[in-house]
Design a protein around this motif. Structure first.
Motif, PDB file in Angstrom:
ATOM      1  N   ARG A 125     -76.576  43.700 -82.278  1.00  0.00           N
ATOM      2  CA  ARG A 125     -76.730  44.840 -81.362  1.00  0.00           C
ATOM      3  C   ARG A 125     -75.345  45.203 -80.830  1.00  0.00           C
ATOM      4  O   ARG A 125     -74.596  44.311 -80.447  1.00  0.00           O
ATOM      5  CB  ARG A 125     -77.682  44.450 -80.225  1.00  0.00           C
ATOM      6  CG  ARG A 125     -77.875  45.516 -79.173  1.00  0.00           C
ATOM      7  CD  ARG A 125     -78.915  45.137 -78.135  1.00  0.00           C
ATOM      8  NE  ARG A 125     -80.284  45.216 -78.648  1.00  0.00           N
ATOM      9  CZ  ARG A 125     -81.370  45.011 -77.898  1.00  0.00           C
ATOM     10  NH1 ARG A 125     -81.251  44.717 -76.624  1.00  0.00           N
ATOM     11  NH2 ARG A 125     -82.580  45.101 -78.436  1.00  0.00           N
ATOM     12  N   GLY A 126     -75.038  46.488 -80.841  1.00  0.00           N
ATOM     13  CA  GLY A 126     -73.742  46.935 -80.308  1.00  0.00           C
ATOM     14  C   GLY A 126     -72.559  46.302 -81.025  1.00  0.00           C
ATOM     15  O   GLY A 126     -71.546  45.997 -80.409  1.00  0.00           O
ATOM     16  N   GLY A 127     -72.713  46.052 -82.338  1.00  0.00           N
ATOM     17  CA  GLY A 127     -71.595  45.528 -83.116  1.00  0.00           C
ATOM     18  C   GLY A 127     -71.382  44.031 -82.998  1.00  0.00           C
ATOM     19  O   GLY A 127     -70.452  43.490 -83.586  1.00  0.00           O
ATOM     20  N   GLU A 128     -72.250  43.340 -82.223  1.00  0.00           N
ATOM     21  CA  GLU A 128     -72.105  41.891 -82.073  1.00  0.00           C
ATOM     22  C   GLU A 128     -73.363  41.186 -82.558  1.00  0.00           C
ATOM     23  O   GLU A 128     -74.469  41.686 -82.361  1.00  0.00           O
ATOM     24  CB  GLU A 128     -71.930  41.524 -80.592  1.00  0.00           C
ATOM     25  CG  GLU A 128     -70.850  42.295 -79.890  1.00  0.00           C
ATOM     26  CD  GLU A 128     -69.687  41.407 -79.486  1.00  0.00           C
ATOM     27  OE1 GLU A 128     -69.756  40.203 -79.765  1.00  0.00           O
ATOM     28  OE2 GLU A 128     -68.730  41.943 -78.908  1.00  0.00           O
ATOM     29  N   ALA A 129     -73.163  40.028 -83.187  1.00  0.00           N
ATOM     30  CA  ALA A 129     -74.313  39.212 -83.594  1.00  0.00           C
ATOM     31  C   ALA A 129     -74.439  38.030 -82.647  1.00  0.00           C
ATOM     32  O   ALA A 129     -73.442  37.388 -82.315  1.00  0.00           O
ATOM     33  CB  ALA A 129     -74.127  38.717 -85.022  1.00  0.00           C
ATOM     34  N   VAL A 130     -75.656  37.777 -82.202  1.00  0.00           N
ATOM     35  CA  VAL A 130     -75.911  36.626 -81.326  1.00  0.00           C
ATOM     36  C   VAL A 130     -77.133  35.885 -81.863  1.00  0.00           C
ATOM     37  O   VAL A 130     -78.153  36.507 -82.179  1.00  0.00           O
ATOM     38  CB  VAL A 130     -76.212  37.070 -79.870  1.00  0.00           C
ATOM     39  CG1 VAL A 130     -76.393  35.847 -78.973  1.00  0.00           C
ATOM     40  CG2 VAL A 130     -75.102  37.944 -79.329  1.00  0.00           C
ATOM     41  N   ARG A 131     -77.015  34.572 -81.945  1.00  0.00           N
ATOM     42  CA  ARG A 131     -78.168  33.765 -82.371  1.00  0.00           C
ATOM     43  C   ARG A 131     -79.136  33.670 -81.206  1.00  0.00           C
ATOM     44  O   ARG A 131     -78.726  33.421 -80.077  1.00  0.00           O
ATOM     45  CB  ARG A 131     -77.686  32.374 -82.779  1.00  0.00           C
ATOM     46  CG  ARG A 131     -78.795  31.402 -83.063  1.00  0.00           C
ATOM     47  CD  ARG A 131     -78.312  30.266 -83.929  1.00  0.00           C
ATOM     48  NE  ARG A 131     -77.236  29.499 -83.317  1.00  0.00           N
ATOM     49  CZ  ARG A 131     -77.410  28.340 -82.662  1.00  0.00           C
ATOM     50  NH1 ARG A 131     -78.623  27.844 -82.512  1.00  0.00           N
ATOM     51  NH2 ARG A 131     -76.386  27.689 -82.171  1.00  0.00           N
TER      52      ARG A 131
ATOM     53  N   VAL B 253     -71.812  42.304 -91.857  1.00  0.00           N
ATOM     54  CA  VAL B 253     -72.618  42.488 -93.073  1.00  0.00           C
ATOM     55  C   VAL B 253     -74.029  42.983 -92.745  1.00  0.00           C
ATOM     56  O   VAL B 253     -74.519  43.939 -93.339  1.00  0.00           O
ATOM     57  CB  VAL B 253     -72.691  41.172 -93.887  1.00  0.00           C
ATOM     58  CG1 VAL B 253     -73.527  41.366 -95.139  1.00  0.00           C
ATOM     59  CG2 VAL B 253     -71.285  40.704 -94.258  1.00  0.00           C
ATOM     60  N   ALA B 254     -74.684  42.326 -91.766  1.00  0.00           N
ATOM     61  CA  ALA B 254     -76.081  42.669 -91.479  1.00  0.00           C
ATOM     62  C   ALA B 254     -76.196  43.978 -90.698  1.00  0.00           C
ATOM     63  O   ALA B 254     -77.270  44.559 -90.614  1.00  0.00           O
ATOM     64  CB  ALA B 254     -76.756  41.534 -90.707  1.00  0.00           C
ATOM     65  N   GLY B 255     -75.073  44.432 -90.124  1.00  0.00           N
ATOM     66  CA  GLY B 255     -75.093  45.669 -89.350  1.00  0.00           C
ATOM     67  C   GLY B 255     -75.356  46.914 -90.190  1.00  0.00           C
ATOM     68  O   GLY B 255     -75.765  47.937 -89.676  1.00  0.00           O
ATOM     69  N   GLY B 256     -75.155  46.816 -91.504  1.00  0.00           N
ATOM     70  CA  GLY B 256     -75.318  47.991 -92.362  1.00  0.00           C
ATOM     71  C   GLY B 256     -76.687  48.063 -93.020  1.00  0.00           C
ATOM     72  O   GLY B 256     -77.700  47.706 -92.424  1.00  0.00           O
ATOM     73  N   ASP B 257     -76.709  48.505 -94.268  1.00  0.00           N
ATOM     74  CA  ASP B 257     -77.939  48.674 -95.040  1.00  0.00           C
ATOM     75  C   ASP B 257     -78.553  47.295 -95.353  1.00  0.00           C
ATOM     76  O   ASP B 257     -77.894  46.447 -95.968  1.00  0.00           O
ATOM     77  CB  ASP B 257     -77.563  49.417 -96.333  1.00  0.00           C
ATOM     78  CG  ASP B 257     -78.749  49.578 -97.281  1.00  0.00           C
ATOM     79  OD1 ASP B 257     -79.853  49.116 -96.935  1.00  0.00           O
ATOM     80  OD2 ASP B 257     -78.554  50.159 -98.363  1.00  0.00           O
TER      81      ASP B 257
END
Ligand code: MG
Length: 394
Positions: free
Chosen positions: A126-132, A210-214
């Motif tokens: 979310r918002g360009g950041e990944a958080v577990r 990577v997961a932020g895109g398609d």
């Protein structure tokens, strides 16, 4: 909101069997990753049985999914999976002791419900950041929590074997503890569900990228990265994306951003690691009150930590003179330490908007993140010492 998804699983470069299983059923709104364990291909049986039994259970209770029961149906589905695996294991001595991790998401209306057991993971981008958002249920994590192993030692190479021993798994006992929670997805969000064979090789900034895109491109790339870096285990990824929200979704996104900024600025929460802070903020809500509302009553335990987002409030503490405060002020932080502390009376002087973190919400996060209460007490004490120190020196 429109949902997109993609799923991939791969045997890796070392193992002979793929004991991971993924399931994506967009019609049901159900997405899951399971990583099985057990000799002679029993892990494959356990993980497959888990995701299929869960999907069947959800289909059988489809009528209950619309309301507030979706979370309990999802939990019931994990328990059903556990019973199905136990039952299957009893039929064949070679399959005894088989089990599986499960990390599953059920999307219903405006909510995402999560159920998690084991060391597969759920990340929110979310918002360009990944958080577990999940905790690994491994023996090593349990030792860290109990204070027997330091975090630094846990991250070292010698502890590698303990990292692979599950403290909880689906199918090894009739009664298992399932971590569950829910939150509202926002337009642009991505969820990554993955097995440890993938999370071992990628860090959060890389997941965000990577997961932020398609999703289709992301799952292929993630599995490829795991294989390029060694592929010592089976790796699996399910990416679920949310797009094109309506006005209500856009308002929810704006409100989340506002709460995130306000709550992460206050002393009791600003030093929390992002994983815990995000979960606490996901569990918060925005409330509005008309002028004259008594938001907190004097001398009663607070039921929520509140940060003022818009408007003005008036504080009165004991016999002190009343004072007014604007956006950014907070009150009720005693809920974070679950202790009776004398609170001021707070009244809305105008129409106000408040970020609200209730005691119940803190308790719900603490139930699955046992280190949270201790961290909050530490932060609360530190904030108190800073303010008392500042008062003394002024
Ligand atoms: Mg694995």
């Amino acid at each position: 909101m429109r949902r997109l998804h993609a799923a991939a699983t791969d045997v890796g470069r070392v193992r002979e069997h793929n004991e991971d299983n993924v399931l994506a059923d967009p019609e049901l709104g159900f997405y899951a990753v399971a990583d099985g364990m057990g000799g002679r291909a029993a892990g494959e049986v356990a993980s497959k049985l888990a995701v299929e039994t869960m999907a069947e259970t959800l289909r059988a209770h489809r009528g209950d999914l619309g309301g507030r029961d979706a979370g309990s149906v999802l939990t019931a589905a994990v328990h059903a999976a556990s019973r199905a695996i136990l039952c299957e294991a009893r039929k064949d001595s070679e399959r005894q002791g088989m089990g599986t991790t499960v990390t599953a998401v059920l999307t219903q209306g405006e909510r995402v419900h999560v159920a998690h057991v084991g060391d597969s993971r759920l990340y929110l981008v979310r918002g360009g950041e990944a958080v577990r958002l999940t905790r690994d249920h491994t023996l090593l994590e349990e030792l860290v929590l109990a204070g027997h192993v330091s975090r630094a030692d846990a991250d070292g190479a010698e502890m590698g074997r303990l990292r692979n021993v599950l403290a909880r798994a689906v199918g090894v006992a009739a009664d298992i503890v399932v971590d569950t929670f829910e939150f509202r997805p926002l337009p642009g969000d991505r969820l990554l569900l993955c097995s440890d064979g993938l999370s071992h090789y990628v860090d959060e900034p890389e997941i965000a990228e990577v997961a932020g895109g398609d999703p289709e491109v992301a799952v292929v790339r993630l599995v490829q990265v795991a294989n390029e870096r060694g592929g010592h285990d089976n790796s699996s990824a399910v990416v679920l994306g949310f797009e094109d929200g309506d006005d209500a979704d856009l308002t929810a996104a704006e409100r989340y951003g506002e709460r995130f900024a306000a709550l992460s600025a206050i002393p009791a929460l600003r030093d929390l690691e992002p994983r815990l802070a995000t979960q606490v903020i996901l569990a918060s809500e925005t409330s509005e009150y008309p002028a004259g509302t008594e938001i907190a009553r004097a001398d009663t335990p607070a039921d929520a930590l509140c940060v003022l987002l818009q408007g003005t409030v008036r504080f009165r503490h004991g016999a002190e003179a009343e004072r007014a405060a604007g956006p950014g002020c907070w009150f009720g932080e005693a809920v974070l330490v679950d202790r009776w502390v004398r609170t001021p009376r707070v009244v809305a002087a105008s129409r106000v908007r408040v970020a609200r973190l209730s005691r119940d919400a803190v308790d719900r996060v603490s139930a699955r993140e046992p280190e949270l209460p201790g961290r909050l007490v530490q932060a609360f004490a530190k904030g108190l010492a800073e303010r008392t120190g500042a008062a003394r020196s002024s």
